[in-house]
Design a protein around this motif. Structure first.
Motif, PDB file in Angstrom:
ATOM      1  N   SER A   1      30.644  48.376  37.757  1.00  0.00           N
ATOM      2  CA  SER A   1      30.589  49.479  38.719  1.00  0.00           C
ATOM      3  C   SER A   1      30.732  51.163  37.789  1.00  0.00           C
ATOM      4  O   SER A   1      30.484  52.455  38.166  1.00  0.00           O
ATOM      5  CB  SER A   1      30.943  49.422  40.152  1.00  0.00           C
ATOM      6  OG  SER A   1      30.187  48.636  40.741  1.00  0.00           O
TER       7      SER A   1
ATOM      8  N   GLU B   1      32.859  44.805  39.217  1.00  0.00           N
ATOM      9  CA  GLU B   1      33.233  46.039  39.497  1.00  0.00           C
ATOM     10  C   GLU B   1      33.352  47.458  38.558  1.00  0.00           C
ATOM     11  O   GLU B   1      33.525  47.909  38.934  1.00  0.00           O
ATOM     12  CB  GLU B   1      34.559  46.182  40.107  1.00  0.00           C
ATOM     13  CG  GLU B   1      34.840  45.416  41.944  1.00  0.00           C
ATOM     14  CD  GLU B   1      36.316  44.732  41.631  1.00  0.00           C
ATOM     15  OE1 GLU B   1      37.131  44.774  41.680  1.00  0.00           O
ATOM     16  OE2 GLU B   1      36.448  44.735  43.338  1.00  0.00           O
TER      17      GLU B   1
ATOM     18  N   PHE C   1      28.365  47.179  47.453  1.00  0.00           N
ATOM     19  CA  PHE C   1      29.792  46.837  46.954  1.00  0.00           C
ATOM     20  C   PHE C   1      30.338  45.645  45.768  1.00  0.00           C
ATOM     21  O   PHE C   1      30.050  44.880  46.299  1.00  0.00           O
ATOM     22  CB  PHE C   1      31.300  47.836  46.743  1.00  0.00           C
ATOM     23  CG  PHE C   1      31.015  48.927  48.190  1.00  0.00           C
ATOM     24  CD1 PHE C   1      31.190  49.828  47.877  1.00  0.00           C
ATOM     25  CD2 PHE C   1      30.860  48.050  49.739  1.00  0.00           C
ATOM     26  CE1 PHE C   1      30.661  51.114  48.351  1.00  0.00           C
ATOM     27  CE2 PHE C   1      30.597  49.769  50.737  1.00  0.00           C
ATOM     28  CZ  PHE C   1      30.714  50.783  49.895  1.00  0.00           C
ATOM     29  N   ALA C   2      30.801  45.459  45.117  1.00  0.00           N
ATOM     30  CA  ALA C   2      30.562  44.471  44.008  1.00  0.00           C
ATOM     31  C   ALA C   2      32.534  43.331  44.208  1.00  0.00           C
ATOM     32  O   ALA C   2      33.156  44.903  45.385  1.00  0.00           O
ATOM     33  CB  ALA C   2      31.062  45.237  42.620  1.00  0.00           C
ATOM     34  N   LYS C   3      31.575  42.347  44.702  1.00  0.00           N
ATOM     35  CA  LYS C   3      32.451  41.479  44.769  1.00  0.00           C
ATOM     36  C   LYS C   3      33.708  41.104  43.776  1.00  0.00           C
ATOM     37  O   LYS C   3      34.453  40.242  44.140  1.00  0.00           O
ATOM     38  CB  LYS C   3      31.971  40.357  45.788  1.00  0.00           C
ATOM     39  CG  LYS C   3      31.131  41.185  47.387  1.00  0.00           C
ATOM     40  CD  LYS C   3      32.114  41.640  48.395  1.00  0.00           C
ATOM     41  CE  LYS C   3      31.797  42.058  49.736  1.00  0.00           C
ATOM     42  NZ  LYS C   3      32.496  42.597  50.073  1.00  0.00           N
TER      43      LYS C   3
ATOM     44  N   GLU D   1      26.380  39.570  40.595  1.00  0.00           N
ATOM     45  CA  GLU D   1      26.895  39.055  42.707  1.00  0.00           C
ATOM     46  C   GLU D   1      26.156  38.423  43.023  1.00  0.00           C
ATOM     47  O   GLU D   1      26.932  38.147  44.279  1.00  0.00           O
ATOM     48  CB  GLU D   1      26.548  40.671  42.839  1.00  0.00           C
ATOM     49  CG  GLU D   1      27.552  41.439  41.773  1.00  0.00           C
ATOM     50  CD  GLU D   1      28.811  41.305  42.257  1.00  0.00           C
ATOM     51  OE1 GLU D   1      29.148  41.084  43.929  1.00  0.00           O
ATOM     52  OE2 GLU D   1      30.638  41.813  42.036  1.00  0.00           O
TER      53      GLU D   1
END
Length: 219
Positions: free
Chosen positions: A217, A214, A207-209, A178
């Protein structure tokens, strides 16, 4: 009076040379296996340390070459251990199935690509760049498993160790993925905060991009 004397029992026959050779081979095999177990454990520790340094140094080019050399030698140790256990295994097919992931993790993909100057697509190279992270996770699992198998380690200590290890490794992976694209991940501390907040189910404001971030997460 019975004067019959009892003759002493005959001395045991000396062990056959074949039995001695078999015993020496068994001892050699066990010693070799113990040495490889120790080397795999040390290699796992080295993988985690080198991965941590690579992340903290932000993939500096000078350090990157040393990092790749460390990964290569650890892979060699892993592969030697894999094939030696395969040689000793009586059920080789079952061994291959149960240890196939370890074999895939042990292959030094990036070193092979660099050495032979192989052209690969960006998508494939991105996946292969994740292999040292996967190798680090496998190494961490070996380390934690070795500690938690110890009988003197209580269940509570094992649980805390697993949580802390998972949190640390997840923060390393999240920062690697990230940091280049996520403005909310300015430093490793942000990734560590993200990992602690998610592992405690509190939730994080980061929050993951990336797609891989993701997935991490959710895991």
């Amino acid at each position: 009076m019975d004067t019959t004397t009892i003759s002493p029992a005959p001395a045991p026959a000396p062990a056959a040379p074949e039995s001695k050779r078999h015993e020496r081979f068994r001892i050699f095999r066990n010693d070799t296996r113990n040495i490889l177990n120790t080397l795999v454990l040390i290699g796992s520790i080295v993988v985690i340390v080198s991965l941590s340094l690579e992340v903290f140094h932000d993939s500096a080019q000078v350090y990157y070459h040393l990092y790749m050399q460390v990964q290569l030698w650890v892979c060699i140790v892993f592969l030697i251990d894999f094939f030696y256990r395969f040689y000793l295994s009586r059920r080789k097919g079952r061994y291959l199935v149960s240890n196939f992931i370890f074999f895939l993790v042990a292959i030094p993909y990036l070193n092979i690509i660099d050495y032979f100057d192989i052209e690969v697509s960006e998508e494939v190279y991105y996946v292969l760049r994740l292999m040292p992270l996967v190798r680090g996770g496998y190494g961490l699992a070996i380390m934690v498993g070795w500690i938690t198998r110890n009988r003197i380690t209580s269940l509570m200590v094992s649980y805390i160790l697993i949580i802390l290890s998972l949190t640390y490794f997840a923060s390393l992976v999240f920062f690697t993925l990230e940091h280049p694209v996520n403005p909310a991940v300015k430093s490793y501390g942000d990734a560590l905060w993200w990992a602690f907040m998610n592992v405690t189910t509190v939730g994080s404001n980061i929050f993951a991009k990336t797609a891989t971030g993701e997935v991490l997460s959710v895991v």
